[in-house]
Design a protein around this motif. Structure first.
Motif, PDB file in Angstrom:
ATOM      1  N   ARG A  15      63.085 -45.891 138.486  1.00 13.11           N
ATOM      2  CA  ARG A  15      62.541 -46.813 137.503  1.00 13.11           C
ATOM      3  C   ARG A  15      62.126 -46.069 136.228  1.00 13.11           C
ATOM      4  N   GLN A  16      61.460 -44.914 136.440  1.00 18.17           N
ATOM      5  CA  GLN A  16      61.067 -44.119 135.270  1.00 18.17           C
ATOM      6  C   GLN A  16      62.291 -43.614 134.503  1.00 18.17           C
ATOM      7  N   LEU A  17      63.309 -43.175 135.272  1.00 19.54           N
ATOM      8  CA  LEU A  17      64.525 -42.667 134.640  1.00 19.54           C
ATOM      9  C   LEU A  17      65.230 -43.775 133.860  1.00 19.54           C
ATOM     10  N   HIS A  18      65.260 -44.974 134.434  1.00 19.51           N
ATOM     11  CA  HIS A  18      65.881 -46.102 133.732  1.00 19.51           C
ATOM     12  C   HIS A  18      65.156 -46.382 132.424  1.00 19.51           C
ATOM     13  N   GLN A  19      63.850 -46.286 132.443  1.00 20.73           N
ATOM     14  CA  GLN A  19      63.073 -46.563 131.233  1.00 20.73           C
ATOM     15  C   GLN A  19      63.311 -45.513 130.162  1.00 20.73           C
ATOM     16  N   VAL A  20      63.318 -44.211 130.562  1.00 22.08           N
ATOM     17  CA  VAL A  20      63.487 -43.157 129.551  1.00 22.08           C
ATOM     18  C   VAL A  20      64.915 -43.194 128.976  1.00 22.08           C
ATOM     19  N   VAL A  21      65.901 -43.583 129.835  1.00 18.40           N
ATOM     20  CA  VAL A  21      67.271 -43.707 129.309  1.00 18.40           C
ATOM     21  C   VAL A  21      67.335 -44.855 128.311  1.00 18.40           C
ATOM     22  N   ALA A  22      66.625 -45.937 128.624  1.00 21.16           N
ATOM     23  CA  ALA A  22      66.597 -47.062 127.681  1.00 21.16           C
ATOM     24  C   ALA A  22      65.951 -46.647 126.369  1.00 21.16           C
ATOM     25  N   GLN A  43      58.879 -37.161 131.308  1.00 22.43           N
ATOM     26  CA  GLN A  43      58.379 -38.438 131.812  1.00 22.43           C
ATOM     27  C   GLN A  43      59.194 -38.984 132.984  1.00 22.43           C
ATOM     28  N   GLY A  44      60.498 -38.791 132.957  1.00 23.02           N
ATOM     29  CA  GLY A  44      61.327 -39.457 133.949  1.00 23.02           C
ATOM     30  C   GLY A  44      61.895 -38.564 135.023  1.00 23.02           C
ATOM     31  N   LEU A  45      61.983 -37.235 134.777  1.00 21.17           N
ATOM     32  CA  LEU A  45      62.616 -36.352 135.761  1.00 21.17           C
ATOM     33  C   LEU A  45      61.640 -35.398 136.438  1.00 21.17           C
ATOM     34  N   GLY A  46      60.383 -35.400 135.985  1.00 21.84           N
ATOM     35  CA  GLY A  46      59.360 -34.654 136.703  1.00 21.84           C
ATOM     36  C   GLY A  46      59.356 -33.164 136.444  1.00 21.84           C
ATOM     37  N   TYR A  47      59.777 -32.711 135.255  1.00 16.93           N
ATOM     38  CA  TYR A  47      59.666 -31.294 134.894  1.00 16.93           C
ATOM     39  C   TYR A  47      58.479 -31.115 133.963  1.00 16.93           C
ATOM     40  N   GLU A  48      57.916 -29.889 133.979  1.00 17.59           N
ATOM     41  CA  GLU A  48      56.739 -29.627 133.162  1.00 17.59           C
ATOM     42  C   GLU A  48      57.105 -29.260 131.720  1.00 17.59           C
ATOM     43  N   LEU A  49      58.252 -28.644 131.522  1.00 15.93           N
ATOM     44  CA  LEU A  49      58.688 -28.237 130.184  1.00 15.93           C
ATOM     45  C   LEU A  49      60.149 -28.620 129.992  1.00 15.93           C
ATOM     46  N   ALA A  50      60.509 -29.000 128.740  1.00 14.10           N
ATOM     47  CA  ALA A  50      61.894 -29.345 128.421  1.00 14.10           C
ATOM     48  C   ALA A  50      62.176 -28.959 126.967  1.00 14.10           C
ATOM     49  N   CYS A  51      63.365 -28.439 126.760  1.00 13.34           N
ATOM     50  CA  CYS A  51      63.773 -28.003 125.424  1.00 13.34           C
ATOM     51  C   CYS A  51      65.197 -28.513 125.155  1.00 13.34           C
ATOM     52  N   VAL A  52      65.417 -29.041 123.964  1.00 17.43           N
ATOM     53  CA  VAL A  52      66.755 -29.515 123.565  1.00 17.43           C
ATOM     54  C   VAL A  52      67.311 -28.543 122.523  1.00 17.43           C
ATOM     55  N   ASN A  53      68.409 -27.872 122.871  1.00 16.15           N
ATOM     56  CA  ASN A  53      69.095 -26.948 121.969  1.00 16.15           C
ATOM     57  C   ASN A  53      70.336 -27.661 121.420  1.00 16.15           C
TER      58      ASN A  53
END
Length: 547
Positions: A15-22, A43-53
């Protein structure tokens, strides 16, 4: 073995993943989309850190968005890693579908490369599948299509449950990376479209401003301007004419659109117009007014296009040069004509005579021993035209119709036609000047000039050589024709001339010479002058005997 609570956790995660994809498709800009991608990992995949390159136009990857740590975000956002270093990372470790996992046992070799990186501190793992602080997990984002163009890479660190993602977690991250790639592509497309729309609007505004400037410059130009079609069945037809051109030609704009310049140009100037109808062409010619008169104008052409690939039109600038042309013609006339009589003067007479003569030796009749044969060239003699050299004849006289004379010393007209030069000297003119003054003498000269002009054909030349001497050039005459002409002109001069109520008389002596190629202008005139002198002396002897 799956525990009893895991299905509920997975459902909540979906449900969280569906929301973040939306949420990915609601961002307004590319920057907002990149940040939404990073936030969605947290928010949706449960990781503490994320970076977009994100891949830059030059191929290197820049840290475009970060989530999970303000300190780390400030440290690495905007930093660039080379494409070569990223290709190395994406070729190491374990391949989990499109994902690439590099365990801490291999990652130590990457510490010194130029890819911006971070890691969270923590204790050593206690279990086999526990996440190590130096483990690395990358989710490449590829553009849709067969080319699999790399758009960027999502880097994640330390799952909240402390374990390496299992099959379901890996699938969720890979699916999210695919959706993120679509969102980034769409955001880029929207950004490009927005930039294109802004650029198009600016171009349209500039075009509208340019068109308005051109319209005003065209309509209110002080000199004439016209736009004509190029090519097609209507080539040359006037599409628009400004007020200045309409006033110049005394024709309304609605009427001007029925014509082309070829319809308006003076018949003698049509060749000039056709030679200058292309781009950059310039010409001075006469255009017809509504009342049938003509005005001298200067035309200057340029080509304009409606669009880059659209139809082309001829823009013509029309300048009124009537005054200048009239002044030029007056100056040219004064330089070449006698101020008193208006006849061509001595210089103009010599110029016209010179234009008919070339420097080749005097032509003689066929069969004579000294007939001219340039370097053995083949030629024929025509009684009406003279020697006509063949197409292979060498020399500077090709295509020149040589001027010849009828045979001298013979009263028989053999059919040869030549350029007769009649030298006229007035008899008794000096006594008129002496008795009645130069004013009366000038009036006599003017009337003699008029009578001579009236007595010759169109195309013949009557010139005043100077004083009371006149010369007539009459082409295409035989010996008898020239003698008859001299008699007619003498008879035209003899009748009394009335000046201020007084009748005065002058006579005229004529000498007939012939112009021939090989003779100079002075030789021709001297020949006619000598014959005139001989005739005058002969007539004087006759008068003395009669007395």
């Amino acid at each position: 073995m799956e525990t009893e609570s895991e299905p509920y956790v997975r459902l909540a995660t979906l449900r969280q993943l569906h929301q973040v994809v939306a949420n990915l498709n609601t961002a307004r800009s590319l920057a907002d989309t990149l940040q939404t991608v990073a936030d969605g990992v947290i928010q949706g995949l449960g990781y503490e850190l994320a970076c977009v390159n994100l891949v830059r136009p030059d191929g290197d990857l820049v840290v475009a968005a970060f989530a999970g740590s303000a300190a780390a975000e400030a440290l690495i956002t905007g930093r660039v890693g080379s494409r070569a270093s990223w290709e190395r990372r994406l070729g190491m470790g374990e391949a989990w579908g499109d994902l690439r996992f590099i365990p801490h046992t291999e990652g130590w070799v990457l510490i010194e490369d130029d890819v911006p990186q971070w890691h969270t501190e923590g204790p050593e793992p206690r279990f086999e599948d526990e996440w190590h602080p130096r483990d690395r997990l990358y989710a490449p984002m590829y553009a849709s299509g067969s080319g699999r163009e790399l758009l960027g890479v999502i880097s994640v660190d330390r799952p909240r449950n402390g374990r390496r993602p299992g099959p379901w977690g890996r699938e969720a991250l890979q699916m999210y990376a695919s959706q993120a790639a679509i969102a980034i592509s769409n955001a880029r497309l929207r950004a490009n479209m927005q930039r294109a729309l802004v650029r198009l609007e600016r171009e349209q505004q500039a075009l509208r401003a340019s068109e308005e400037s051109f319209r005003q410059a065209f309509e209110y130009a002080p000199s004439g301007m016209a736009i004509a079609e190029m090519g097609g069945d209507q080539h040359g037809r006037l599409l628009r004419a400004n007020d200045a051109l309409c006033r110049l030609l005394s024709r309304p704009a609605s009427v001007m659109r029925r014509y082309s310049f070829a319809d308006l140009v003076h018949p003698e100037d049509i060749g000039t117009l056709l030679r200058t109808s292309a781009e950059g062409g310039r010409a001075e010619l006469r255009l017809g007014r509504r009342d049938g008169t003509y005005v001298w104008v200067s035309l200057r052409n340029s080509v304009v296009a409606d669009t880059a690939d659209g139809p082309r039109f001829l823009l013509t600038h029309v300048e009124d040069i009537e005054e200048r042309k009239r002044h030029e013609l007056q100056l040219a006339h004064r330089a070449s004509h006698d101020a008193l009589t208006g006849l061509p003067n001595s210089a103009e007479l010599r110029a016209r005579l010179s234009s008919r003569l070339c420097a080749r030796p005097h032509a003689v009749h066929p069969g004579a021993p000294d007939a001219y044969d340039p370097e053995g060239s083949v030629y024929e003699y025509d009684h009406g035209r003279g020697f006509d050299f063949g197409a292979d004849a060498a020399g500077p006289y090709d295509h020149h119709v040589h001027t010849v004379a009828p045979p001298s010393g013979s009263d028989v007209d053999d059919g040869t036609k030549g350029l007769a030069v009649l030298f006229c000297d007035l008899d008794g003119f000096k006594s008129i000047n002496d008795r009645f003054g130069h004013h009366t003498g000038d009036a006599v000269l003017i009337e003699v000039a008029r009578r001579l002009t009236a007595g010759v054909r169109d195309g013949d030349t009557v010139a005043r050589l100077g004083g009371d001497e006149f010369v007539v050039l009459a082409d295409g005459l035989g010996s008898a024709d020239a003698a008859d002409l001299a008699v007619r002109l003498r008879n035209a001069i003899i009748p009394p001339i009335r000046v201020e109520g007084r009748a005065v008389r002058v006579g005229a002596s004529f000498g007939i010479g012939w112009a021939e190629c090989g003779m100079s202008v002075e030789e021709v005139l001297n020949s006619a002058d000598q014959r005139m002198y001989i005739e005058k002396r002969s007539r004087s002897k006759v008068h003395r005997r009669a007395g």
